[in-house]
Scaffold this active site. Structure first.
Site, PDB file in Angstrom:
ATOM      1  CE  LYS A 127      33.006  27.088  39.554  1.00  0.00           C
ATOM      2  NZ  LYS A 127      34.139  26.934  40.498  1.00  0.00           N
ATOM      3  CB  THR A 174      31.802  37.004  46.368  1.00  0.00           C
ATOM      4  OG1 THR A 174      31.464  36.636  45.012  1.00  0.00           O
ATOM      5  CG2 THR A 174      31.486  35.849  47.303  1.00  0.00           C
ATOM      6  CE1 TYR A 216      31.730  30.237  38.396  1.00  0.00           C
ATOM      7  CE2 TYR A 216      29.529  29.282  38.541  1.00  0.00           C
ATOM      8  CZ  TYR A 216      30.690  29.706  39.159  1.00  0.00           C
ATOM      9  OH  TYR A 216      30.823  29.594  40.516  1.00  0.00           O
ATOM     10  CG  ASP A 225      46.629  32.515  35.083  1.00  0.00           C
ATOM     11  OD1 ASP A 225      45.686  31.771  35.408  1.00  0.00           O
ATOM     12  OD2 ASP A 225      46.643  33.166  34.025  1.00  0.00           O
TER      13      ASP A 225
END
Length: 303
Positions: free
Chosen positions: A163, A195, A159, A67
């Site tokens: 990023k 993906t 996210y 992790d």
């Protein structure tokens, strides 16, 4: 072109290797007969990818469930890799998680976990890689970011935040390592990619995400990764046909971009049917036994 030295296969560490870009990256380097160190949170899935890499031509494969949000696990990964293979030539950080939701509907713990994995996890990998490279005098570090680290978009707040932070990390690492002529730091920033992330992501939006029509294949991203690790200088690359138009609109006509991006995503990036809220793969924990044996060329545990 980066060369590992006469008579030695290059050694490549890939985090987030169990699926998507990470898996395809591992397979590409396997075809180059590299020695691979594969990491993700799932040991069982990694073992499957390891077998695929051996079939594709990898010289040897080490798998270790890790992790990356846990710095001690990342340090253990690098300690184990260097104990087995010695010098590491390339480190590629692909691991990332996300959630689809309006910001205020996203549970605090989910938001924090995404930022911890995507940003702090990337920092953990980068730190170990750079310490190793500074000791050997050479190496490539590749951090996989996102278009959403340059042009913000709704419904993936954690996210986007992670990023944007990652883009800053790449830039400052390039600045700090300019004097290390053998150390290169690369940022690869894909737009939408086809993906499994759309199926495994957490979702509190009420509608299921789907692969948008603007998505590119993982192989497209892998080609840019391989090209980056052949460069003599650090680099940053946007990947995807819509990246540059989106960035230009984001910067030059922000009011129009902000007005259009929400309706656009609701039309192309989500199904029309409802879906129940779920935490996806955000809390997937590594198994208690976080190491697995090195696999040799014959597919049997190495002695």
């Amino acid at each position: 072109m980066h060369e590992p030295g006469p008579g030695r296969s290059e050694t490549v560490v890939v985090t987030g290797a169990s699926s998507g870009i990470g898996r395809d990256t591992a397979l590409r380097y396997a075809s180059r007969h590299a020695r691979l160190v594969l990491a993700s949170r799932s040991r069982e899935t990694l073992q499957t990818v390891a077998n695929e890499c051996l079939a594709a031509g990898a010289a040897a494969v080490l798998v270790q469930a890790t992790d990356i949000a846990e710095s001690d696990q990342v340090q253990r990964l690098f300690d184990t890799a260097t104990a087995r293979f010695g010098q590491l030539d390339i480190v590629i950080q692909c691991a990332a998680i996300t959630a689809f939701s309006r910001f205020e509907d996203l549970p605090v713990a989910v938001f924090d976990s995404i930022v911890r994995t995507n940003l702090l996890g990337s920092a953990n990998v980068a730190r170990c890689a750079l310490v190793h490279f500074q000791g050997t005098g050479t190496g490539h570090l590749v951090l996989i970011g996102s278009l959403l680290g340059t042009a913000a978009a709704p419904y993936q707040s954690a996210y986007v935040v992670s990023k944007f932070g990652l883009n800053g990390l790449v830039r400052l690492l390039r600045q700090e390592n300019q004097h290390h002529r053998g150390i290169r730091v690369h940022g690869v920033y894909p737009g939408p990619v086809d993906t499994p992330v759309y199926q495994t992501a957490a979702n509190y939006f009420g509608r299921a995400p789907r692969v948008p029509p603007t998505a590119v294949s993982p192989e497209t991203i892998v080609a840019k990764i391989v090209r980056a690790t052949g460069r003599r200088r650090s680099s940053e690359r946007q990947v995807g046909w819509m990246n540059r138009p989106a960035i230009l609109a984001y910067r030059l006509i922000p009011s129009l971009y902000d007005a259009a991006i929400g309706p656009f995503l609701r039309a192309v990036a989500f199904t029309s049917g409802p879906t129940e809220s779920n935490s996806g793969n955000v809390y997937t924990a590594p198994p208690a036994d976080i190491t697995a044996p090195v696999i040799n060329e014959a597919g049997r545990p190495a002695s």
